[in-house]
Design a protein around this motif. Structure first.
Motif, short mmCIF file in Angstrom:
data_model
loop_
_atom_site.label_atom_id
_atom_site.label_comp_id
_atom_site.label_asym_id
_atom_site.label_seq_id
_atom_site.Cartn_x
_atom_site.Cartn_y
_atom_site.Cartn_z
N UNK A 1 -7.55 2.70 1.81
CA UNK A 1 -6.41 2.73 0.90
C UNK A 1 -6.47 1.54 -0.04
N UNK A 2 -5.92 1.72 -1.23
CA UNK A 2 -5.87 0.64 -2.21
C UNK A 2 -4.80 -0.37 -1.83
N UNK A 3 -5.14 -1.64 -1.89
CA UNK A 3 -4.17 -2.70 -1.65
C UNK A 3 -3.76 -3.30 -2.99
N UNK A 4 -2.49 -3.23 -3.31
CA UNK A 4 -1.98 -3.84 -4.54
C UNK A 4 -1.53 -5.25 -4.23
N UNK B 1 -9.54 -4.98 4.31
CA UNK B 1 -8.38 -4.13 4.62
C UNK B 1 -8.55 -2.78 3.92
N UNK B 2 -9.01 -2.81 2.69
CA UNK B 2 -9.22 -1.56 1.94
C UNK B 2 -10.31 -0.71 2.59
N UNK B 3 -11.34 -1.36 3.08
CA UNK B 3 -12.43 -0.61 3.73
C UNK B 3 -11.93 0.02 5.03
N UNK B 4 -11.23 -0.78 5.82
CA UNK B 4 -10.78 -0.30 7.13
C UNK B 4 -9.75 0.83 7.01
N UNK B 5 -8.91 0.76 5.96
CA UNK B 5 -7.83 1.75 5.84
C UNK B 5 -8.15 2.87 4.84
N UNK C 1 0.84 -1.19 0.00
CA UNK C 1 0.00 0.00 0.00
C UNK C 1 0.88 1.25 0.00
N UNK C 2 0.33 2.30 -0.57
CA UNK C 2 0.99 3.60 -0.50
C UNK C 2 0.30 4.38 0.62
N UNK C 3 1.01 4.53 1.72
CA UNK C 3 0.41 5.15 2.90
C UNK C 3 1.05 6.52 3.12
N UNK C 4 0.24 7.56 3.32
CA UNK C 4 0.84 8.86 3.66
C UNK C 4 1.75 8.70 4.88
N UNK D 1 -1.18 -0.26 12.63
CA UNK D 1 -1.91 -0.72 13.80
C UNK D 1 -3.24 -1.36 13.39
N UNK D 2 -3.90 -0.73 12.43
CA UNK D 2 -5.16 -1.31 11.93
C UNK D 2 -4.91 -2.67 11.31
N UNK D 3 -3.82 -2.79 10.55
CA UNK D 3 -3.48 -4.07 9.93
C UNK D 3 -3.17 -5.12 11.00
N UNK D 4 -2.61 -4.66 12.10
CA UNK D 4 -2.24 -5.58 13.18
C UNK D 4 -3.42 -6.35 13.73
N UNK D 5 -4.62 -5.84 13.52
CA UNK D 5 -5.81 -6.54 14.02
C UNK D 5 -6.24 -7.68 13.11
#
Lengths: 175, 153
Positions: free
Chosen positions: B131-134, B125-129, B74-77, B86-90
């Motif tokens: 962000x686009x997941x490649x 994951x895309x909904x929670x963040x 992902x491209x994260x700011x 942290x969100x992914x950690x769940x």
């Protein structure tokens, strides 16, 4: 490949690791509700079938001083990627090597390898050696060192509906 | 670092990354091999775990032969990276979550029992963040074994 119910349970239980005590397979069997012999047979079978490719100590390389973790990616013509991949995999310092799908317009790279080392300087020298050795100087490529490692779990491959609780601080096995 | 490891612990790491004994008394078998007793081996492993050097004694699986998995990025700011991590950690389906030096700066592996579950997880994951997941799924592996011998010096 279809797994038996016991294999699913075993895979789920093993995410927390083999118990560190006398007769660990019996302890594992007790928590699944089967016999020690069944657990050992199921494990042997998973290894024999090649579904488990390694059974043993899974280390946290960062904690052990392997802080320089480089993911190297290359854009190799499809017809050459297997040959180059195999030669890359044979280099002693390459720990993982695989071909992956490209992401059109975003990520043109299709060959990946990982190098784990104690020092970035040495890893950089190994990368230079690899690029020269395999004639990849003119190939589009990138090196992505890891900056931080966030919490990690063992892979969740089992079908069990409830996720097992991962022990706090569970962290390793670099990608 | 290494200096805090006992000679027994180093040898255990050297001999136990592959083919951990699958027999009723594996720790006792290792003790015989190393010339000590079972309790010493068990204490050494417990200490390795407590100190964070050992994740677990367990299995790694042949990608593509079992379940479904993919590398993803992902491209994260920059400012959000910890929050997103942290969100992914769940997600227990996510392992190997690394920040890396690139515009695509968060890299992780998603594992699931099958493809539909994998696809659903990535959508979650895309909904929670937001962000686009490649996805970069594996095509073929040439070397897949992190059990390399450690250099102790």
């Amino acid at each position: 490949m279809e797994l038996t119910a016991l294999q699913h349970q075993l895979i789920e239980e093993l995410r927390n690791g083999l118990p560190i005590c006398s007769h660990p397979y019996r302890t594992l069997a007790d928590s699944i509700g089967t016999s020690e012999a069944d657990v050992m047979n199921a494990l042997h079978q998973l290894m024999q079938d090649g579904l488990i490719n390694r059974f043993g100590a899974i280390l946290r390389h960062r904690a052990l001083g392997y802080q320089a973790n480089a993911m190297c990616v290359f854009d190799i013509p499809d017809q050459d990627v297997r040959d180059i991949g195999k030669r890359m995999a044979a280099l002693s310092y390459v720990t993982l090597c695989y071909q992956r799908e490209r992401v059109p317009g975003i990520w043109p790279f299709n060959l990946y390898c990982m190098i784990h080392g104690r020092e970035k300087m040495i890893v950089r020298a190994q990368i230079r050696h690899m690029v020269a050795q395999l004639g990849l100087t003119d190939v589009p490529q990138k090196v992505l060192f890891s900056k931080r490692c966030f919490a990690q779990h063992a892979g969740k491959y089992s079908l069990s509906p409830t996720s097992s609780v991962i022990p706090a601080g569970e962290q390793h096995e670099p990608a | 670092m290494d200096k805090t490891l006992s000679p027994i612990q180093r040898r255990l790491i050297d001999v136990c990354q592959h083919n951990f004994p699958i027999e009723p008394d594996p720790y006792s078998t290792l003790a015989t091999k190393l010339g000590c007793d079972e309790a010493t081996v068990i204490d050494a492993f417990k200490d390795l775990k407590a100190k964070g050097y050992l994740a677990r004694i367990g299995a790694t699986y042949a990608t593509g032969r079992i379940g479904a998995s993919t590398l993803a990025a992902m491209e994260v700011p920059e400012a959000d990276i910890e929050k997103v991590a942290q969100k992914l950690g769940r997600f227990t389906e996510i392992n190997h979550n690394y920040e890396r030096e690139d515009k695509l700066n968060l890299w992780f592996v998603v594992t699931a029992a099958d493809q539909p579950t994998l696809t659903r997880t990535i959508r979650d994951i895309e909904i929670v963040t937001s962000l686009k997941v490649h996805r970069m799924p594996m095509v073929e592996h040439y070397r897949l074994d992190l059990g390399f011998a450690l250099q102790w010096n």
